[in-house]
Design an enzyme around this catalytic site. Structure first.
Site, PDB file in Angstrom:
ATOM      1  N   ASP A  12     -85.336 -10.537 -23.938  1.00 14.54           N
ATOM      2  CA  ASP A  12     -86.175 -11.290 -22.994  1.00 14.54           C
ATOM      3  C   ASP A  12     -87.600 -10.739 -22.986  1.00 14.54           C
ATOM      4  O   ASP A  12     -87.811  -9.549 -23.236  1.00 14.54           O
ATOM      5  CB  ASP A  12     -85.547 -11.205 -21.595  1.00 14.54           C
ATOM      6  CG  ASP A  12     -86.098 -12.265 -20.660  1.00 14.54           C
ATOM      7  OD1 ASP A  12     -86.728 -13.234 -21.130  1.00 14.54           O
ATOM      8  OD2 ASP A  12     -85.891 -12.117 -19.431  1.00 14.54           O
ATOM      9  N   ASN A  60     -81.619 -22.888 -21.631  1.00 11.38           N
ATOM     10  CA  ASN A  60     -82.941 -22.880 -22.271  1.00 11.38           C
ATOM     11  C   ASN A  60     -83.388 -24.278 -22.736  1.00 11.38           C
ATOM     12  O   ASN A  60     -84.556 -24.477 -23.089  1.00 11.38           O
ATOM     13  CB  ASN A  60     -82.996 -21.884 -23.438  1.00 11.38           C
ATOM     14  CG  ASN A  60     -83.040 -20.422 -22.999  1.00 11.38           C
ATOM     15  OD1 ASN A  60     -82.499 -19.536 -23.659  1.00 11.38           O
ATOM     16  ND2 ASN A  60     -83.685 -20.137 -21.879  1.00 11.38           N
TER      17      ASN A  60
HETATM   18  C1  IPE Z   1     -82.015 -15.222 -21.052  1.00 10.42           C
HETATM   19  O1  IPE Z   1     -83.377 -15.240 -20.889  1.00 10.42           O
HETATM   20  C2  IPE Z   1     -81.611 -16.001 -22.262  1.00 10.42           C
HETATM   21  C3  IPE Z   1     -81.943 -15.383 -23.539  1.00 10.42           C
HETATM   22  C4  IPE Z   1     -82.430 -14.199 -23.718  1.00 10.42           C
HETATM   23  C5  IPE Z   1     -81.652 -16.196 -24.687  1.00 10.42           C
HETATM   24  P1  IPE Z   1     -84.102 -16.318 -19.950  1.00 10.42           P
HETATM   25  O2  IPE Z   1     -85.544 -16.000 -20.012  1.00 10.42           O
HETATM   26  O3  IPE Z   1     -83.690 -17.683 -20.310  1.00 10.42           O
HETATM   27  O4  IPE Z   1     -83.489 -15.971 -18.513  1.00 10.42           O
HETATM   28  P2  IPE Z   1     -84.019 -16.304 -17.059  1.00 10.42           P
HETATM   29  O5  IPE Z   1     -84.351 -17.768 -17.026  1.00 10.42           O
HETATM   30  O6  IPE Z   1     -85.239 -15.467 -16.807  1.00 10.42           O
HETATM   31  O7  IPE Z   1     -82.895 -15.927 -16.155  1.00 10.42           O
HETATM   32  C1  IPE Z   2     -86.766 -14.592 -24.509  1.00 13.61           C
HETATM   33  O1  IPE Z   2     -88.089 -14.599 -24.101  1.00 13.61           O
HETATM   34  C2  IPE Z   2     -86.444 -15.649 -25.538  1.00 13.61           C
HETATM   35  C3  IPE Z   2     -85.591 -16.727 -25.039  1.00 13.61           C
HETATM   36  C4  IPE Z   2     -85.095 -16.823 -23.846  1.00 13.61           C
HETATM   37  C5  IPE Z   2     -85.285 -17.792 -25.958  1.00 13.61           C
HETATM   38  P1  IPE Z   2     -88.640 -15.609 -23.007  1.00 13.61           P
HETATM   39  O2  IPE Z   2     -89.171 -16.814 -23.705  1.00 13.61           O
HETATM   40  O3  IPE Z   2     -87.624 -15.887 -21.967  1.00 13.61           O
HETATM   41  O4  IPE Z   2     -89.835 -14.756 -22.412  1.00 13.61           O
HETATM   42  P2  IPE Z   2     -90.310 -14.684 -20.895  1.00 13.61           P
HETATM   43  O5  IPE Z   2     -89.119 -14.333 -20.066  1.00 13.61           O
HETATM   44  O6  IPE Z   2     -90.853 -16.030 -20.553  1.00 13.61           O
HETATM   45  O7  IPE Z   2     -91.355 -13.619 -20.888  1.00 13.61           O
HETATM   46 MG    MG Z   3     -87.198 -14.999 -20.179  1.00 11.73          MG
END
Ligand code: IPE
Ligand code: IPE
Ligand code: MG
Length: 228
Positions: A12, A60
């Site tokens: 993340d 997502n």
């Molecule tokens: C969790 O991250 C999913 C992945 C790492 C693929 P998100 O960024 O989607 O989680 P939330 O929305 O902050 O809980």
């Molecule tokens: C993790 O990074 C990747 C996925 C969840 C696919 P994010 O895209 O969630 O990054 P933040 O949480 O917005 O920083």
């Molecule tokens: Mg995230």
């Protein structure tokens, strides 16, 4: 010191990494590819048997379609670029999650990576893609209801995407969020959790090893009384 057999990572912070550099979010996802390599190298060095990486959740899909497209393109590129080296390193690749809804070219890359690596046995690398813990549990429940088998934990697990996958001993989450976000809900019942503020693109092999050391200081009780 006891090694975790299965380490699972919630990757993340890609968006925040990009925002901090005034770049579009997809640039953060691109930068995350290097961190995947770091995690794999760390896991191979330490000698864990299973490494699972959460790449795309069933939630997502709520993101803009352009970002989803960029992610799917990236997963395909990572699978195609990394598989030969993974095979050379003895890594077997699996993808868990719903295949439905994924673009055909990504499905091809998944099938090719799984097929090309299927005889490898040094480590298993599992990508959780279009994965949701609740979805997996519903899937297992449906299978069990249809099968007429007795309802036990063992028969229930047969409906999981990868029934032979052991529960994660350690779950790592980057970027500081203190939640599971629908990752491995059933399997995380007794997982140790380690969270770092590091954003995923900045994650290194050294930090992976650091997480393993932290894990080794934990006293796992599984509901019992402390030992030793
Ligand atoms: C969790 O991250 C999913 C992945 C790492 C693929 P998100 O960024 O989607 O989680 P939330 O929305 O902050 O809980
Ligand atoms: C993790 O990074 C990747 C996925 C969840 C696919 P994010 O895209 O969630 O990054 P933040 O949480 O917005 O920083
Ligand atoms: Mg995230």
């Amino acid at each position: 010191m006891k090694l975790p057999r299965h380490v699972a990572i919630i990757m993340d912070g890609n968006g925040r990494w990009a925002e901090a550099r005034s770049l579009p979010r997809y640039r953060g996802h691109l930068a995350g590819q290097g961190a995947i390599r770091e995690a794999v190298e760390g896991a191979l060095d330490v000698g864990v048997e299973w490494l699972t990486l959460f790449a795309f959740s069933t939630e997502n899909w709520r993101r803009p379609s352009s970002e989803i497209q960029a992610l799917f393109d990236l997963f395909e590129a990572v699978l195609r670029e990394e598989t030969p080296e993974l095979v050379e390193q003895g890594v077997r690749v699996h993808i868990i999650g719903e295949r439905e809804g994924l673009p055909p070219s990504l499905l091809d890359a998944i099938e090719e990576a799984e097929a090309a690596s299927r005889h490898q046995s040094r480590m298993r690398l599992v990508g959780a893609l279009n994965y949701g813990g609740r979805r997996e549990i519903l899937r297992a429940a449906e299978r069990l209801a249809r099968s007429g088998e007795p309802v036990t934990e063992a028969t229930f697990r047969r409906g999981f995407y990868l029934p032979e996958m052991p529960d994660p001993d350690l779950i790592i989450r980057t970027s500081g969020e203190l939640r599971l976000s629908n990752f491995l809900l059933w399997q995380s019942a007794y997982s140790e959790i380690w969270v770092t503020d590091t954003l995923w693109p900045d994650f290194t092999k050294e930090e992976f090893v650091h997480a393993i050391r932290a894990y080794q200081t934990r006293r796992r009780r599984f509901g019992g009384v402390p030992q030793g």
